[in-house]
Structure formats: structure tokens, C-alpha cells
Design a protein around this motif. Structure first.
Motif, PDB file in Angstrom:
ATOM      1  N   LEU A 152       0.829  -1.195   0.000  1.00 21.96           N
ATOM      2  CA  LEU A 152       0.000   0.000   0.000  1.00 21.96           C
ATOM      3  C   LEU A 152       0.867   1.251   0.000  1.00 21.96           C
ATOM      4  O   LEU A 152       0.594   2.212  -0.727  1.00 21.96           O
ATOM      5  N   THR A 153       1.925   1.238   0.785  1.00 20.98           N
ATOM      6  CA  THR A 153       2.840   2.374   0.837  1.00 20.98           C
ATOM      7  C   THR A 153       3.496   2.596  -0.524  1.00 20.98           C
ATOM      8  O   THR A 153       3.603   3.730  -0.993  1.00 20.98           O
ATOM      9  N   SER A 165       3.020   5.877  -2.815  1.00 23.56           N
ATOM     10  CA  SER A 165       4.218   6.604  -3.261  1.00 23.56           C
ATOM     11  C   SER A 165       4.228   6.754  -4.768  1.00 23.56           C
ATOM     12  O   SER A 165       4.586   7.798  -5.311  1.00 23.56           O
ATOM     13  N   PHE A 166       3.842   5.709  -5.455  1.00 19.68           N
ATOM     14  CA  PHE A 166       3.781   5.743  -6.902  1.00 19.68           C
ATOM     15  C   PHE A 166       2.771   6.791  -7.370  1.00 19.68           C
ATOM     16  O   PHE A 166       3.021   7.547  -8.306  1.00 19.68           O
ATOM     17  N   LEU A 167       1.609   6.829  -6.724  1.00 19.55           N
ATOM     18  CA  LEU A 167       0.570   7.788  -7.108  1.00 19.55           C
ATOM     19  C   LEU A 167       1.002   9.228  -6.861  1.00 19.55           C
ATOM     20  O   LEU A 167       0.605  10.125  -7.593  1.00 19.55           O
TER      21      LEU A 167
END
Length: 193
Positions: free
Chosen positions: A184-185, A189-191
């Protein structure tokens, strides 16, 4: 579920699918040999990923589709799954002499599909005729009666009516919260980037 791939030892189906996807991306003009396409489609079918299976079918070159009967037979299974033709899946799986690795994947697909059909019958019917259950399960009435006895279903005196019992749910596998949190992290972070 493992599959033995020539020279690579036993590997997981999911890992093999990722390898084939990568192979397709890296190949010249994005084309693979017919036997790899067969394995590719079979793995998508086994995973129940009908959307990717359908997209793969559309991007396979027409001449490869025409020359490879096994590929066309696998797509017939895919069409049955898309139409939710439960008995058709068994007919198509049994209607072709599969080769090598594809045979193992199709066998696993049949087992998985049979489990889904049994679960569906248990959830849907309080009583069902042996003939209807046999049709759904893709087997003869005698095989259906034997399977029903093994599953603990009530079989009426006339041996024509079955009373499926609800299947016991397997205990939920413990979830690795730390790995889910890490994924999820990474996603967040990607988003944000």
C-alpha cells in the motif's frame, strides 16, 4: 500449483505467467511461438483472468490462430467460461488431446472448475436432480452419485434426487499485514510521483 518447465525445474504458475508476459514484451514484434501462446492462454484461464485472456486472444496473430488447433481449443474453453457455460467447460477440456505443460494446466483448470461447480450447487440448491448435477459437473449420473456420497450429500431413495449440504468454509489464512502495508505504501508513493 507447480509446473515443470523444460530445464527450469518446477516453478509456480504465477511466476511462469510473469515470465511469459515478460517474454512477450521483449520479443521482436511482440510475437511468441504457438506453444507459448497455448501455455499463456491456459495460465490466464486457470487464474480466472478472462479479461487478459480475451485481450491476449485478440493480439495473437491470425496465422498463428489458424495453424494451432490447441490454441483454438483453449479459446473455446475461454468462451465457455465467459458465457458461464459450466458443462461446456468440461466438454471442451475433455475434447482435445493436450500437449505437455498445457495438459497439466488444463487438468488443474478442470479440478478448480469442478470445485467451483460443487460450491455453486451447494450455495444454490436445496435439492437437485442427479441428472442436473451431473450436467453441471460434466460427468455421468453414476459418477455424480459417487461424488455426492463422498461429499456427504443426501441421496434420496429413488437415487434421482440429491440434497447438497453447505460446504464448510476453510479458515481464513492469516494475512501478512506488514507486506500489505508495504504494498500500500509503495502504491501511494507511486501515485504521489
Amino acid at each position: 500449483m507447480d509446473v515443470s518447465v523444460s530445464g527450469a525445474g518446477a516453478i509456480n504458475y504465477e511466476d511462469r505467467l510473469l515470465m511469459i508476459e515478460q517474454q512477450e514484451l521483449e520479443s521482436q514484434q511482440g510475437h511468441l511461438p504457438p506453444e507459448i501462446y497455448c501455455e499463456f492462454i491456459a495460465l490466464y484461464l486457470l487464474q480466472g483472468d478472462l479479461n487478459n485472456c480475451k485481450l491476449l486472444w485478440k493480439r495473437i496473430p491470425t496465422e498463428v490462430k489458424a495453424d494451432c488447433a490447441e490454441l483454438a481449443s483453449l479459446w473455446e474453453i475461454g468462451k465457455c467460461l465467459l458465457k458461464r457455460d459450466l458443462s461446456g467447460v468440461f466438454q471442451k477440456c475433455n475434447g482435445h488431446a493436450w500437449s505437455g505443460v498445457t495438459q497439466n494446466i488444463v487438468d488443474d483448470l478442470k479440478c478448480k472448475h469442478k470445485e467451483k461447480c460443487i460450491d455453486l450447487i451447494c450455495k444454490t440448491y436445496s435439492t437437485i436432480t442427479a441428472e442436473s448435477a451431473a450436467s453441471i459437473l460434466g460427468c455421468s449420473v453414476d459418477e455424480c452419485l459417487t461424488l455426492s456420497a463422498q461429499l456427504g450429500w443426501e441421496i434420496e431413495q429413488d437415487r434421482k434426487t440429491l440434497r447438497p449440504t453447505k460446504q464448510q468454509r476453510k479458515a481464513n489464512v492469516s494475512i501478512d499485514n506488514e507486506s500489505h502495508l508495504q504494498k500500500l505504501t509503495q502504491y501511494i508513493s507511486f501515485l504521489e510521483t
